[in-house]
Scaffold this motif. Structure first.
Motif, short mmCIF file in Angstrom:
data_model
loop_
_atom_site.label_atom_id
_atom_site.label_comp_id
_atom_site.label_asym_id
_atom_site.label_seq_id
_atom_site.Cartn_x
_atom_site.Cartn_y
_atom_site.Cartn_z
N ASN A 9 0.86 -1.18 0.00
CA ASN A 9 0.00 0.00 0.00
C ASN A 9 0.90 1.24 0.00
N LYS A 11 0.02 4.24 -0.23
CA LYS A 11 -0.67 5.41 0.34
C LYS A 11 -0.50 6.62 -0.60
N GLU A 166 -5.12 -5.13 10.58
CA GLU A 166 -4.14 -4.06 10.76
C GLU A 166 -4.45 -3.30 12.04
N ALA A 170 -0.20 -0.19 15.21
CA ALA A 170 1.02 -0.76 14.62
C ALA A 170 1.31 -0.18 13.24
N GLY A 172 2.56 2.19 10.61
CA GLY A 172 3.48 3.32 10.44
C GLY A 172 4.18 3.76 11.71
N LEU A 232 -0.06 -6.99 4.40
CA LEU A 232 -0.34 -5.71 3.74
C LEU A 232 0.74 -4.77 4.26
N GLY A 235 4.99 1.32 4.56
CA GLY A 235 6.31 1.93 4.39
C GLY A 235 7.32 1.07 3.65
C1 PEP Z 1 -0.52 0.10 5.80
O1 PEP Z 1 -0.39 1.14 5.18
O2 PEP Z 1 -1.54 -0.57 5.63
C2 PEP Z 1 0.53 -0.32 6.72
C3 PEP Z 1 0.42 -1.48 7.32
O3 PEP Z 1 1.60 0.54 6.87
P1 PEP Z 1 3.03 0.19 7.56
O4 PEP Z 1 3.50 -1.10 6.96
O5 PEP Z 1 3.89 1.35 7.16
O6 PEP Z 1 2.82 0.09 9.02
#
Ligand code: PEP
Length: 252
Positions: A9, A11, A166, A170, A172, A232, A235
């Motif tokens: 992702n 973003k 998610e 956790a 980001g 998923l 970063g």
């Molecule tokens: C996400 O954007 O769904 C995600 C899990 O981000 P990160 O891996 O950066 O924590």
């Protein structure tokens, strides 16, 4: 036996030019890895360029959101059919959309039903906030988001749904869940609701991903858990070597 699944992702990162640059460096490396379904989800504006670059490769393309209506007066939105012209996948109900853009279990469900109609594979996100985690409400939040978000679809489509757990705390933050905690949420909270909704046989075929600060260093531990079918990744999906290493770990 569920095929592992890893989605990146991106973003709101990467312009069209930067998408081109990142995919040029990444796709060849991802192509070398088999035994895992691989998907990248760049911003909407770059999907057309990404679709062109991924054509004929084993790397799938996903959108980060969509509207549920087929067309009409919804300024700034993209319809399922428009997404389907470019993508095979769509992320639904990401916590950032729930927190900043008013996404609810009801709108997630409308989008899921629209995804079935459009022939898209949805990646449906669920997860508790830090306050809910600290209040011991994880089970209540996650089971309710799963139950309300995933109702009303055919069993044939259900087995194509990908669920992503998610935990908001956790994402980001660099503070990933422990693999044991994620396994407990997947195996004892989410999969039982999938069984309730679709029956045991179909529930066993549905991939449940973990998301939240997954890195090349912690990925393998997550993937060693029986109910963690992939990740998923936010970063780390913007870094060629990290994302490739995570995909490799899932393929094992
Ligand atoms: C996400 O954007 O769904 C995600 C899990 O981000 P990160 O891996 O950066 O924590």
């Amino acid at each position: 036996m569920r095929t592992s699944f890893v989605a990146g992702n991106w973003k709101m990162n990467k312009t069209i030019a930067e998408t081109q640059e990142l995919l040029s460096a990444m796709v060849g490396k991802l192509e070398e890895i088999s035994g895992v379904e691989k998907v990248v989800c760049p911003p909407f504006i770059a999907l057309s360029k990404a679709a062109e670059m991924l054509k004929g490769t084993s790397v799938g393309l996903g959108a980060q959101n969509m509207h549920w209506e087929e067309k009409g007066a919804f300024t700034g939105e993209s319809a399922p059919g428009m997404v389907k012209e470019l993508c095979g996948y769509v992320i639904l109900g990401h916590s950032e959309r729930r927190a900043y853009f008013g996404e609810t279990d009801e709108t997630v469900n409308k989008k899921l039903i629209a995804a079935e109609k459009a022939g898209l594979t949805p990646i449906v996100c669920v997860g508790e906030t830090l306050a809910q985690y600290e209040a011991g409400e994880t089970s209540q939040v996650v089971t309710s988001q799963t139950r309300l978000g995933l109702q009303g679809v055919s069993s044939e489509f259900a087995s194509r749904i990908v669920v992503a757990y998610e935990p908001v705390w956790a994402i980001g933050t660099g503070k990933a869940s422990s693999a044991e905690n994620a396994q407990a949420v997947h195996g004892e909270m989410i999969r039982p609701v999938l069984t309730e909704l679709f029956g045991a046989e179909i529930a066993q075929t549905i991939r449940i991903l973990y998301g939240g600060s997954v890195t090349s260093a912690n990925a393998a531990e997550f993937f060693s858990q029986v109910d963690i079918d992939g990740a998923l990744v936010g970063g780390a999906s913007l870094k060629v070597d990290d994302f490739t290493a995570i995909v490799k770990a899932a393929a094992k």
